[in-house]
Motif scaffolding. Sequence first.
Motif, mmCIF file in Angstrom:
data_model
loop_
_atom_site.group_PDB
_atom_site.id
_atom_site.type_symbol
_atom_site.label_atom_id
_atom_site.label_comp_id
_atom_site.label_asym_id
_atom_site.label_seq_id
_atom_site.Cartn_x
_atom_site.Cartn_y
_atom_site.Cartn_z
ATOM 1 N N ARG A 96 0.834 -1.197 0.000
ATOM 2 C CA ARG A 96 0.000 0.000 0.000
ATOM 3 C C ARG A 96 0.874 1.254 0.000
ATOM 4 O O ARG A 96 1.977 1.269 0.558
ATOM 5 N N GLU A 114 -4.677 3.175 -0.823
ATOM 6 C CA GLU A 114 -4.455 2.733 -2.195
ATOM 7 C C GLU A 114 -3.342 1.693 -2.295
ATOM 8 O O GLU A 114 -2.246 1.912 -1.780
ATOM 9 N N PRO A 115 -3.590 0.584 -2.986
ATOM 10 C CA PRO A 115 -2.532 -0.404 -3.217
ATOM 11 C C PRO A 115 -1.674 -0.006 -4.404
ATOM 12 O O PRO A 115 -2.000 0.935 -5.137
#
Length: 316
Positions: free
Chosen positions: A151, A205-206
């Motif tokens: 992440r 968010e990855p």
Amino acid sequence: MRAERLLRIVMVLQSRGRVTAAEFARELEVSPRTIQRDMDSLSAMGIPVYATRGTDGGWRLIEHYRTSLTALTTSDALAMVIAQSRGILDDLGLEDPGQAPILKLLAAIAPGARDRVEHARQRIHIAQGSWGPEPPRSTLHVLQAAIWADRLINLRYRTSSAEELELAPLGLVRDNMTWYLVARREDRLRTFRVDRIRAVALLAEPFERPPGFDLATHWQAASADFVQSLGSYVIRLRLRGDAIQRADWVYVRSRTLSDPDADGWVEATFEVGDEDNAHIILHDLGMGGEVIVVEPEALRRSAVTAAHAFVMINDP
């Protein structure tokens, strides 16, 4: 290491079915007697190995024996990768699992378990070193969580402006007892000292890891490039007394020490980055009457000047 050899024995038996003691001894570069002791150890651990005689004889595992390591935890996988170095798991906020991971690994190697270990290897690399600053554990905990889940993070660094940097954290490296973060920003790999990170926040968010990226390989190459970018400054000293012992502790690129002469003096040659590094070495060795600068002449003169100034300041 013996644990690695035992692991390899189990893996080979699971893949081939039957292997003779002579074949194991040849492949593992040990004696047949050592193989026999290894088999006894595996049996004592509960691994179902047995020997058969005759032309088709050799060592085997009980048919269909395979156990998946479904209980393998993050700490287990990390302990296998970093050889259970005490203190490192504490830095990362993880509990030390002791010997349990090795026993689990020797019990069986299933594909899922190997994937977990490889996942850890790609994200934590330990380069052995000596001394360094105390790592900021709260920051390490956030970074470890980010690299484990792939992440993004927001990071503020001491040497940059007040703006936050959005980074894809690829891995943590501990070198010379100092933790470093390897991260990607705008398709460029960068390295940050963890003790210089002012703030870090884990984002939702990855990100996708770069294909083919290997943390240990990258660190080795980056370290070599860094050394090449530095200059080379060679100093020759004469040492005696406690300075000889301290010569083994100072951080230099290379060192050569002769045998003591009749008066106890040792000829020492050190390679460092520049003259500033050389003065640090002299300070660490402790000048006094135990260190004589032989060359270069510029270092000798500046060392004498510094010694005179010290005497003038401290002369009552």
